[in-house]
Design a protein around this motif. Sequence first.
Motif, PDB file in Angstrom:
ATOM      1  N   GLN A 179       0.827  -1.203   0.000  1.00  0.00           N
ATOM      2  CA  GLN A 179       0.000   0.000   0.000  1.00  0.00           C
ATOM      3  C   GLN A 179       0.866   1.261   0.000  1.00  0.00           C
ATOM      4  N   LEU A 180       2.114   1.133   0.467  1.00  0.00           N
ATOM      5  CA  LEU A 180       3.045   2.268   0.484  1.00  0.00           C
ATOM      6  C   LEU A 180       3.968   2.261  -0.731  1.00  0.00           C
ATOM      7  N   GLY A 181       3.738   1.324  -1.638  1.00  0.00           N
ATOM      8  CA  GLY A 181       4.600   1.238  -2.813  1.00  0.00           C
ATOM      9  C   GLY A 181       5.937   0.595  -2.527  1.00  0.00           C
ATOM     10  N   LEU A 182       6.008  -0.244  -1.473  1.00  0.00           N
ATOM     11  CA  LEU A 182       7.269  -0.870  -1.075  1.00  0.00           C
ATOM     12  C   LEU A 182       7.168  -2.375  -1.234  1.00  0.00           C
ATOM     13  N   ASP A 183       8.302  -3.019  -1.496  1.00  0.00           N
ATOM     14  CA  ASP A 183       8.314  -4.477  -1.465  1.00  0.00           C
ATOM     15  C   ASP A 183       8.569  -4.939  -0.035  1.00  0.00           C
ATOM     16  N   THR A 184       8.620  -6.253   0.173  1.00  0.00           N
ATOM     17  CA  THR A 184       8.744  -6.786   1.541  1.00  0.00           C
ATOM     18  C   THR A 184      10.045  -6.355   2.203  1.00  0.00           C
ATOM     19  N   THR A 185      11.137  -6.365   1.445  1.00  0.00           N
ATOM     20  CA  THR A 185      12.424  -5.972   2.020  1.00  0.00           C
ATOM     21  C   THR A 185      12.425  -4.500   2.411  1.00  0.00           C
ATOM     22  N   GLN A 186      11.880  -3.647   1.567  1.00  0.00           N
ATOM     23  CA  GLN A 186      11.808  -2.219   1.900  1.00  0.00           C
ATOM     24  C   GLN A 186      10.894  -1.995   3.097  1.00  0.00           C
ATOM     25  N   ARG A 221      10.444  -2.089  -8.863  1.00  0.00           N
ATOM     26  CA  ARG A 221       9.421  -1.090  -8.591  1.00  0.00           C
ATOM     27  C   ARG A 221       9.880   0.281  -9.065  1.00  0.00           C
ATOM     28  N   SER A 222       8.931   1.122  -9.292  1.00  0.00           N
ATOM     29  CA  SER A 222       9.241   2.459  -9.788  1.00  0.00           C
ATOM     30  C   SER A 222      10.089   3.214  -8.780  1.00  0.00           C
ATOM     31  N   SER A 223      11.154   3.826  -9.261  1.00  0.00           N
ATOM     32  CA  SER A 223      12.042   4.578  -8.375  1.00  0.00           C
ATOM     33  C   SER A 223      11.488   5.953  -8.045  1.00  0.00           C
TER      34      SER A 223
END
Length: 705
Positions: free
Chosen positions: A69-76, A612-614
């Motif tokens: 939902q925040l535009g992050l993957d699991t590691t981020q 993911r988009s930077s």
Amino acid sequence: MAGSRLPRQLFLQGVAAVFMFAFASLYTQIPGLYGAEGILPARKTLRPQGKGRWQQLWETPTLLWEAPQLGLDTTQGLELLSLLGTLLALGALLLRQLQARPPRLPPAAASGCLPVGQVFLYFQWDSLLLETGFLAVLVAPLRPRHHHKQAPQGGLAGALPHEDLPFWLVRWLLFRLMFASGVVKLTSRCPAWWGLTALTYHYETQCLPTPASWFTHHLPVWLHKLCVVATFLIEIAVPPLFFAPVRRLRLAAFYSQVLLQVLIIITGNYNFFNLLTLVLTTALLDDGHLTATPGNSHCKKTASSWPRTLLAVLSLLLEFTIYGLLAYGTVHYFGLEVDWEQHAVHSRTTFTFHQFSQWLKTVTLPTMWLGVASLTWELLTALWRWTQVRGWPRRLCTAVQLLIFGTATVALFVISLVPYSYVEPSTHGRLWTGAHRLFGTVEHLQLANSYGLFRRMTGLGGRPEVVLEGSYDGHRWVEIEFMYKPGNVSRPPPIVAPHQPRLDWQMWFAALGPHSHSPWFTGLVLRLLQGKEPVIRLIQNDVTKYPFHKQPPTYLRAQRYKYWFSHPGEQSQWWRRQWVEEFFPPVSLGDPTLDMLLRQFGLQDKNPPRARSSSNTLAQALHWVRRQLSPLEPSTLLWGLLAAVGAIRVVQALHSRPHSPRSSPPGKEEKHRPAPKKDSGAATKRAAPAPDNCTSSSQSPGRKK
């Protein structure tokens, strides 16, 4: 009766410090352990199963579900949780607003990390930190407290009736931790513990020794055996004194636990575990002990009635009886004998495994009833304090709080009985079925856990150690040295705590068996062959010290050695070693053996992660923070945080210290200060009793300014 306001504050501050260390330590290792190019990518652990949002959150309680939902993957998301946990814990140490009302997010963030942590977060102290964090949520005040609140009649200034109940659970947790850790050493039937020789091996075979370990290892054998006896005494015999009705017995138990933990800190790198255990010991303290000063001794010189004198005499007799029983039991059951000619104290176990098992079966259930009795006393004390509350609105409010916190305390105590009973199987089977059902409902939340540290002593024939080697041609092999674990025999053991290098720890466990028992090791080999920098930084944070930093090795293999501490007099050497066998065969990228192992352990990258988009601002911010902190060696970062907190706290203390009025000519100050004309007598009356009020003087040091 002595209160526990200051110990609770000390506990909350200590928990905040430990969370700061734990989160910061984990943050430095996330890319290499869990990143897309890490050893065990976290993205493989959280996959939606088509369940509802709340059901999914209940079954796998982690805030990482919200990362997309925040535009992050699991590691981020894991990095974000670690950073937030570190910053909030840091704020709880430095900001007065958060000190008064510590944030609840750090325990939630810790629980969110464990589901994706896999084998690298599978340590007892990770579970202990999570359980302690949940208790800290209950111990923390519901709202910031201001001093000079009206106190309940006969109670403590500003104290609420329920406040000591959750803090009692901290004492119960400390009891479970220490008693179980002592018992499992004997129930494991480990010959080193039963022969009292465990410490003759421990210092050189533990995961990450310190320089002091080398010196301690060379102490006389009889002293090592005597220290094992002291360990059994402190971990098995002393913990029931945590609930003793006599205050001095609880304080004696406190100092014995502190002594044990400090000695472990000096002689071993056990990350934040011993610091966390020291934080738990604050539950054995009280305000009177923390504020005791010679200047307050005059308050005790008051006439006492005969019941008080009789009670004091009985308490003293109980103390001498307890100390006498402990001394007699230690001498009798461990056969202590003084050898005056050799200036030594000889010891041996004089009881059998069967006798110990029968004793454990006899005492396990009574220790539970001891907890019940102690908790009942705390509940009755809280109820009595509630009856002293004045005013019906406030009494109704405190009654609701007492009901909620009392119910939560009893429920958590009942839940904890199940994992505690694991130390004795027959007692576990006889436990109330309702406790089993309640524990089964919330077991995945890890609200209560079983403990038992140092169950068996490993490396009795020498410390097993895995050494990685790389080569470009398959003939000339170069050893790959880790920052922390033993490798180079000339390098002294480092001081690492409170940082926990989780790869180094797992390398220690891997050396105890074949590599197939440690599937992650194949992932490590793959990433090193690929030359992935995040993994290389786990081995050498300064990449230039990694022997293959310019070009990844073509071949990798691993050898198993046995290490021993060097003998005194061997110059420039801390270790001796001997080759034992090949641990992992030579492999290269595309090697059939490596591919087979990757398939077998499910470590192949079948579907590479989508980039993911930077343009995500939050992701860019996380990347920038990582770029700034990555050059810092992890233990240096943690010690830097500690130094910064210490310096800021000193400055805060100096700034908040009341300044004495400057000397000035008589009458100069009076010109600008109008003299009081009215109510001066009333003011005098209000101020007069303060100097002789022992209760007020004992509480003033804890007052917030």
